[in-house]
Design an enzyme around this catalytic site. Structure first.
Site, PDB file in Angstrom:
ATOM      1  N   GLN A  17      51.651  68.921  46.460  1.00  0.00           N
ATOM      2  CA  GLN A  17      51.286  68.610  47.847  1.00  0.00           C
ATOM      3  C   GLN A  17      49.835  68.999  48.124  1.00  0.00           C
ATOM      4  O   GLN A  17      49.133  68.315  48.868  1.00  0.00           O
ATOM      5  CB  GLN A  17      52.232  69.375  48.790  1.00  0.00           C
ATOM      6  CG  GLN A  17      52.269  68.840  50.214  1.00  0.00           C
ATOM      7  CD  GLN A  17      53.141  67.610  50.355  1.00  0.00           C
ATOM      8  OE1 GLN A  17      54.225  67.556  49.832  1.00  0.00           O
ATOM      9  NE2 GLN A  17      52.650  66.610  51.076  1.00  0.00           N
ATOM     10  N   LYS A  61      55.497  73.640  50.749  1.00  0.00           N
ATOM     11  CA  LYS A  61      56.806  72.978  50.675  1.00  0.00           C
ATOM     12  C   LYS A  61      57.870  74.032  50.907  1.00  0.00           C
ATOM     13  O   LYS A  61      57.653  75.209  50.640  1.00  0.00           O
ATOM     14  CB  LYS A  61      57.022  72.350  49.297  1.00  0.00           C
ATOM     15  CG  LYS A  61      57.984  71.201  49.312  1.00  0.00           C
ATOM     16  CD  LYS A  61      57.282  69.926  49.716  1.00  0.00           C
ATOM     17  CE  LYS A  61      58.236  68.766  49.852  1.00  0.00           C
ATOM     18  NZ  LYS A  61      57.501  67.496  49.863  1.00  0.00           N
ATOM     19  N   ASP A  82      61.875  65.860  54.109  1.00  0.00           N
ATOM     20  CA  ASP A  82      61.926  65.506  52.685  1.00  0.00           C
ATOM     21  C   ASP A  82      63.394  65.145  52.465  1.00  0.00           C
ATOM     22  O   ASP A  82      64.109  64.846  53.432  1.00  0.00           O
ATOM     23  CB  ASP A  82      61.457  66.695  51.826  1.00  0.00           C
ATOM     24  CG  ASP A  82      61.096  66.280  50.394  1.00  0.00           C
ATOM     25  OD1 ASP A  82      59.964  65.845  50.180  1.00  0.00           O
ATOM     26  OD2 ASP A  82      61.950  66.386  49.489  1.00  0.00           O
TER      27      ASP A  82
END
Ligand code: 2IT
Length: 448
Positions: free
Chosen positions: A113, A128, A168
Site C-alpha cells: 500500500q 492496512k 477490503d
C-alpha cells in the site's frame, strides 16, 4: 537472488527475523528484485539505511475484539492495524475481515500500500489492518456489534490527518457505515476518518467503481502504448466477482471486450456469449458466492467447481481480481500456452513470484497490482479531499480524475522502467516509481 550485496544482507536479516511471514517476505522479495537496478545508482539508499527502515512498519497496533453473537455467546477475535509508512501523508489503507487475517497478511498489504499510494501522486502513507473475523453467515446485528467493538479500540489510533482506513475483503459500505458511526459518536466529530463511506454519509461518487474501472483504464494505457490497440474484441477472463472483478468486467465489456469467464469460491463460469453481469448481481443479493447457480438461467454455459480452472480457458487478457497468490506457475504456463498475452492484476499480489518472472520472461504484458489496482485508493484520496473541503464532486468529475491518475501511474511506471532497465518492465518500474517519492521524503525528514 539480488546482485546487490546490500540487498542480500538486508533480505537475509528480514527473512530470518520474519521467517513465519511468507506473504510479507514475498512482497519484500518482489520489491527488492526491482530495487536491484537502483541501489548502486543511489548510494544514499544504503548510506541512510533506507531498506532496513522501509521494511519495518512504523507501528503495529494489536487488540482483542470481544462481542456477543445472536445466541448470546461471547466471542473473541484478534485484530490489528499496521501503520507502515507515513513519510508522504497520513496512513491510508483498507481493513480486511477474513478468518486468515494475520500479521504476515496485514504487513504484506501495508507494505504494498505504501508504494501504491505513492504512485497515485496523492499525499497518502501506507497502512492496512483487519481482524480474523469471518463475516459470512453473520446477521446484520452481529456485524454491527462486531464493528462497534472493533472501533471501541481502533478509534484512538485513527483520524483524518493520522490514519484513514477504508474497506477490503469482508468490509464494504455496511461495515464502514457501522465503524464510521461509532467513531463519530465517541470522538463527537464528523470528519473524513474513513473512506468508501456510503454516499449519504459523505462517501465519494465513483468510489465503489474505482478499483475495477481503474484496472481497465490502466490496461487501456498499456494496450495503447505497447500495441496501438484497444479492448475492442478481446477475450477477457476475470477471477473474482466481488467489488473489483465485477466492476472490471462491466468496464471491459463497455470498452468492447468480451468477458468469457469469471469465478468465485464456488467455481468458474465459462460463457462464450459473454458473462451475464446483471444475473450475477441479482444472484449476489441472496448469497456472495453464486457461480454454481448461473447455469439455471444460462444452461449453455460451462461450470467448473475448481476456481483455479479459470486459468485454463483461452483468452487474450487475464485479470486476477480475487486474492493473493491465486496464479501459481502451472496456471501461468497454462495461460501462456492458451494464447494469453496480457495480465493485469486487480487483486493485491495475486501472482506468485515465479509466475510473475515467467510472464515477464515470456514477454507477456504484465501489470502489477500496486500500479493497476491503485484506482480504489486514488478515489479514496479524492474522498478525503472532498470531505476536507466540505463539498462533493459529480461522478463524471471523479471518473475523469481517476482516468487521469491511472494514465499518470502508467506513465511513471513505464518511464522508470525505461530509465533504469531500458525495457518496458512495469513490475520494476512501478516499484521504483512508487519508492522514489517515499525515499525522497524519508531523506528530507531525517532519521526517524
Ligand atoms: O488494497 C487497496 O488499495 C484497498 N483495499 C483500498 C484502500 C483504500 O484506502 O481505499
Amino acid at each position: 537472488m539480488f546482485k546487490s550485496a546490500y540487498l542480500q544482507r538486508v533480505y537475509a536479516e528480514v527473512s530470518q527475523r520474519y521467517k513465519d511471514q511468507p506473504e510479507f517476505l514475498q512482497a519484500v522479495e518482489e520489491f527488492f528484485d526491482a530495487m536491484d537496478v537502483l541501489v548502486e545508482k543511489e548510494p544514499n539508499i544504503e548510506k541512510y539505511s533506507i531498506m532496513e527502515r522501509i521494511v519495518e512498519p512504523e507501528r503495529i497496533i494489536r487488540f482483542r475484539v470481544v462481542w456477543t453473537d445472536d445466541s448470546g455467546k461471547i466471542q473473541v477475535n484478534r485484530a490489528m492495524r499496521v501503520q507502515f509508512n507515513s513519510a508522504i501523508g497520513p496512513y491510508k489503507g483498507g481493513i480486511r475481515f477474513a478468518p486468515n487475517v494475520n500479521e504476515s497478511i496485514c504487513k504484506f498489504l501495508g507494505f504494498e500500500q505504501t508504494f501504491k499510494n505513492s504512485l497515485t501522486g496523492l499525499p497518502m502513507g501506507g497502512a492496512k489492518g483487519g481482524a480474523d473475523f469471518d463475516p459470512t453467515g453473520k446477521s446484520d446485528q452481529e456485524i454491527m456489534t462486531f464493528c462497534q467493538s472493533f472501533m471501541s479500540e481502533l478509534y484512538a489510533h485513527v483520524g483524518p490527518n493520522y490514519d484513514v482506513p477504508a474497506g477490503d475483503f469482508g468490509v464494504g459500505a455496511r461495515e464502514i457505515g457501522y465503524m464510521f458511526g461509532f467513531y463519530k459518536k465517541i470522538v463527537n466529530q464528523w470528519n473524513g476518518v474513513f473512506t468508501s463511506k456510503g454516499i449519504a454519509s459523505g462517501g465519494s461518487l465513483g468510489r465503489s467503481e474505482a478499483t475495477g474501472y481503474g484496472v481497465c483504464y490502466f490496461a487501456q494505457e498499456m494496450l495503447r502504448a505497447y500495441r496501438n490497440d484497444t479492448f475492442q474484441g478481446k477475450r477477457v477472463i476475470i477471477s473474482g466477482a466481488g467489488k473489483v472483478g465485477w466492476m472490471a468486467a462491466q468496464k471491459a465489456t463497455e470498452l468492447g471486450a468480451k468477458v468469457v469467464a469469471m469465478s468465485d469460491i464456488k467455481g468458474v463460469i465459462h460463457d462464450e456469449n459473454g458473462i451475464d453481469l446483471g444475473l450475477i448481481l441479482r444472484l449476489q443479493k441472496q448469497s456472495p458466492a453464486v457461480m454454481d447457480q448461473y447455469r439455471q438461467t444460462h444452461p449453455e454455459a460451462i461450470f467448473n467447481p475448481d476456481p483455479k480452472s479459470i486459468w485454463t480457458i483461452p483468452c487474450d487478457i487475464a485479470m486476477p481480481c480475487a486474492t493473493q497468490n491465486e496464479i501459481y506457475l502451472p496456471s501461468a504456463e497454462a495461460l501462456v500456452k492458451n494464447g494469453c498475452w496480457m495480465v493485469v492484476e486487480g487483486a493485491n499480489m495475486p501472482t506468485t513470484l515465479d509466475a510473475t518472472r515467467y510472464f515477464v520472461d515470456k514477454g507477456i504484458l504484465f501489470a502489477p497490482g500496486k500500479a493497476a489496482n491503485a484506482g480504489g485508493v486514488a478515489v479514496s484520496g479524492l474522498e478525503m479531499s472532498q470531505n476536507a473541503m466540505h463539498l462533493n464532486w459529480t461522478f463524471e468529475e471523479v471518473d475523469a480524475k481517476l482516468k487521469q491518475i491511472m494514465a499518470g501511474i502508467f506513465k511513471k511506471a513505464d518511464e522508470a522502467s525505461m530509465k533504469y532497465t531500458g525495457t518496458h518492465n512495469l513490475v520494476i518500474g512501478a516499484n521504483i516509481a512508487g519508492f522514489m517519492k517515499v525515499y525522497q521524503a524519508m531523506l528530507e525528514q531525517g532519521t526517524l
